[in-house]
Scaffold this active site. Structure first.
Site, PDB file in Angstrom:
ATOM      1  N   PRO A 255      50.259   3.193 -34.706  1.00 38.16           N
ATOM      2  CA  PRO A 255      51.120   2.053 -34.426  1.00 38.16           C
ATOM      3  C   PRO A 255      52.433   2.067 -35.198  1.00 38.16           C
ATOM      4  O   PRO A 255      52.489   2.468 -36.360  1.00 38.16           O
ATOM      5  CB  PRO A 255      50.266   0.843 -34.833  1.00 38.16           C
ATOM      6  CG  PRO A 255      49.205   1.375 -35.712  1.00 38.16           C
ATOM      7  CD  PRO A 255      48.983   2.795 -35.308  1.00 38.16           C
ATOM      8  N   ASN A 256      53.456   1.641 -34.490  1.00 37.03           N
ATOM      9  CA  ASN A 256      54.815   1.435 -34.993  1.00 37.03           C
ATOM     10  C   ASN A 256      55.588   2.721 -35.255  1.00 37.03           C
ATOM     11  O   ASN A 256      56.773   2.667 -35.573  1.00 37.03           O
ATOM     12  CB  ASN A 256      54.809   0.551 -36.251  1.00 37.03           C
ATOM     13  CG  ASN A 256      54.217  -0.806 -35.969  1.00 37.03           C
ATOM     14  OD1 ASN A 256      54.606  -1.475 -35.016  1.00 37.03           O
ATOM     15  ND2 ASN A 256      53.243  -1.208 -36.763  1.00 37.03           N
TER      16      ASN A 256
ATOM     17  N   ARG B  82      52.745   2.588 -52.655  1.00 33.04           N
ATOM     18  CA  ARG B  82      53.002   1.354 -51.925  1.00 33.04           C
ATOM     19  C   ARG B  82      51.940   0.305 -52.248  1.00 33.04           C
ATOM     20  O   ARG B  82      51.245   0.420 -53.256  1.00 33.04           O
ATOM     21  CB  ARG B  82      53.072   1.689 -50.429  1.00 33.04           C
ATOM     22  CG  ARG B  82      54.244   2.668 -50.161  1.00 33.04           C
ATOM     23  CD  ARG B  82      54.492   2.929 -48.732  1.00 33.04           C
ATOM     24  NE  ARG B  82      54.872   1.695 -48.044  1.00 33.04           N
ATOM     25  CZ  ARG B  82      54.888   1.582 -46.725  1.00 33.04           C
ATOM     26  NH1 ARG B  82      54.556   2.609 -45.962  1.00 33.04           N
ATOM     27  NH2 ARG B  82      55.239   0.443 -46.160  1.00 33.04           N
TER      28      ARG B  82
ATOM     29  N   ARG C  93      62.909   1.400 -37.843  1.00 34.76           N
ATOM     30  CA  ARG C  93      62.059   0.538 -38.673  1.00 34.76           C
ATOM     31  C   ARG C  93      62.120   0.965 -40.134  1.00 34.76           C
ATOM     32  O   ARG C  93      61.818   2.099 -40.465  1.00 34.76           O
ATOM     33  CB  ARG C  93      60.619   0.629 -38.154  1.00 34.76           C
ATOM     34  CG  ARG C  93      59.604  -0.081 -39.003  1.00 34.76           C
ATOM     35  CD  ARG C  93      58.201   0.139 -38.417  1.00 34.76           C
ATOM     36  NE  ARG C  93      57.204  -0.350 -39.335  1.00 34.76           N
ATOM     37  CZ  ARG C  93      56.229   0.376 -39.848  1.00 34.76           C
ATOM     38  NH1 ARG C  93      56.101   1.645 -39.506  1.00 34.76           N
ATOM     39  NH2 ARG C  93      55.369  -0.150 -40.668  1.00 34.76           N
TER      40      ARG C  93
ATOM     41  N   ASN D 162      48.972  11.073 -37.876  1.00 35.49           N
ATOM     42  CA  ASN D 162      49.551  10.033 -38.709  1.00 35.49           C
ATOM     43  C   ASN D 162      49.026   8.727 -38.118  1.00 35.49           C
ATOM     44  O   ASN D 162      49.590   8.204 -37.164  1.00 35.49           O
ATOM     45  CB  ASN D 162      51.073  10.070 -38.694  1.00 35.49           C
ATOM     46  CG  ASN D 162      51.676   9.014 -39.600  1.00 35.49           C
ATOM     47  OD1 ASN D 162      51.021   8.051 -39.980  1.00 35.49           O
ATOM     48  ND2 ASN D 162      52.949   9.187 -39.926  1.00 35.49           N
TER      49      ASN D 162
ATOM     50  N   GLU E  29      45.866  14.982 -42.080  1.00 34.08           N
ATOM     51  CA  GLU E  29      46.428  13.625 -42.078  1.00 34.08           C
ATOM     52  C   GLU E  29      47.824  13.676 -42.686  1.00 34.08           C
ATOM     53  O   GLU E  29      48.038  14.304 -43.724  1.00 34.08           O
ATOM     54  CB  GLU E  29      45.529  12.710 -42.896  1.00 34.08           C
ATOM     55  CG  GLU E  29      45.996  11.279 -42.953  1.00 34.08           C
ATOM     56  CD  GLU E  29      45.075  10.389 -43.783  1.00 34.08           C
ATOM     57  OE1 GLU E  29      45.327   9.179 -43.822  1.00 34.08           O
ATOM     58  OE2 GLU E  29      44.114  10.902 -44.404  1.00 34.08           O
TER      59      GLU E  29
ATOM     60  N   ALA F 270      49.010   2.346 -39.844  1.00 34.62           N
ATOM     61  CA  ALA F 270      48.181   1.299 -40.451  1.00 34.62           C
ATOM     62  C   ALA F 270      46.698   1.464 -40.144  1.00 34.62           C
ATOM     63  O   ALA F 270      45.857   0.961 -40.892  1.00 34.62           O
ATOM     64  CB  ALA F 270      48.661  -0.078 -39.991  1.00 34.62           C
TER      65      ALA F 270
ATOM     66  N   HIS G  28      51.335  11.271 -43.724  1.00 32.45           N
ATOM     67  CA  HIS G  28      52.019   9.996 -43.925  1.00 32.45           C
ATOM     68  C   HIS G  28      53.440  10.305 -44.365  1.00 32.45           C
ATOM     69  O   HIS G  28      53.640  11.117 -45.282  1.00 32.45           O
ATOM     70  CB  HIS G  28      51.324   9.144 -44.986  1.00 32.45           C
ATOM     71  CG  HIS G  28      49.961   8.725 -44.567  1.00 32.45           C
ATOM     72  ND1 HIS G  28      49.747   7.674 -43.700  1.00 32.45           N
ATOM     73  CD2 HIS G  28      48.752   9.226 -44.867  1.00 32.45           C
ATOM     74  CE1 HIS G  28      48.453   7.549 -43.500  1.00 32.45           C
ATOM     75  NE2 HIS G  28      47.820   8.491 -44.182  1.00 32.45           N
TER      76      HIS G  28
ATOM     77  N   TYR H  32      61.149   5.028 -44.237  1.00 31.39           N
ATOM     78  CA  TYR H  32      60.801   6.064 -43.273  1.00 31.39           C
ATOM     79  C   TYR H  32      61.962   6.974 -42.868  1.00 31.39           C
ATOM     80  O   TYR H  32      61.748   7.957 -42.171  1.00 31.39           O
ATOM     81  CB  TYR H  32      60.196   5.423 -42.022  1.00 31.39           C
ATOM     82  CG  TYR H  32      58.962   4.622 -42.327  1.00 31.39           C
ATOM     83  CD1 TYR H  32      57.776   5.240 -42.695  1.00 31.39           C
ATOM     84  CD2 TYR H  32      58.972   3.232 -42.283  1.00 31.39           C
ATOM     85  CE1 TYR H  32      56.628   4.521 -42.996  1.00 31.39           C
ATOM     86  CE2 TYR H  32      57.831   2.495 -42.577  1.00 31.39           C
ATOM     87  CZ  TYR H  32      56.673   3.144 -42.939  1.00 31.39           C
ATOM     88  OH  TYR H  32      55.557   2.425 -43.243  1.00 31.39           O
TER      89      TYR H  32
END
Length: 145
Positions: free
Chosen positions: A10-11, A107, A18, A74, A98, A77, A100, A23
């Site tokens: 998502p996103n 964070r 964003r 990736n 994975e 969330a 990110h 990012y």
């Protein structure tokens, strides 16, 4: 030619727009193009997909069984919430990396745990969009793609 599936949660369709302070300015289309070019030079095909819907990601992981040499994911969330994605990856027989873009460990505390990490052969975090390329290079080594 072996195929590597690159999944984005998502996103991530909003990359480049964003929170650029986290990012960056690179778009998902930019990442797709760089991965396709690198994949070709490493001798495999890449297919990048993105969905904001957990079940769609689960379906794509199921479809990848027996047809791909590895998955770069990736999960966004969903890293921190999705047992369903973890279960699908556990039923997938090839390597999983994975990725990110940000360093999730720098964070908010809730981002420090990833269900997906318990399945992944490697986790790349905090390398920006370049993390996708690192993941492809690692898959080329461990999956023989």
């Amino acid at each position: 030619m072996a195929k590597i599936l690159i999944l984005n949660g998502p996103n991530l369709n909003l990359l480049g727009q964003r929170q650029p302070e986290i990012y960056g300015a690179t778009t998902l289309s930019d990442i797709e193009a760089s991965c396709a070019k690198l994949g070709q030079s490493l001798g495999f095909e890449t297919e990048l997909r993105q969905s904001n819907h957990e079940g769609v990601l689960v379906d794509w992981i199921h479809e990848a069984r027996g047809t791909t040499a590895g998955i770069v994911i990736n999960p966004g969330a969903y890293s921190h919430t999705s047992v369903a994605i973890l279960d699908a990856l556990n039923a997938y027989e090839a390597p999983v990396i994975e990725v990110h873009i940000s360093n999730i460990h720098k964070r908010e505390a809730f981002r420090h745990h990833s269900f997906v990490s318990t399945r992944a052969e490697a986790v790349i975090a905090g390398c920006g969009p370049h993390g996708y390329e690192l993941a492809l290079r690692h898959l080329a080594v461990i999956a023989g793609a």
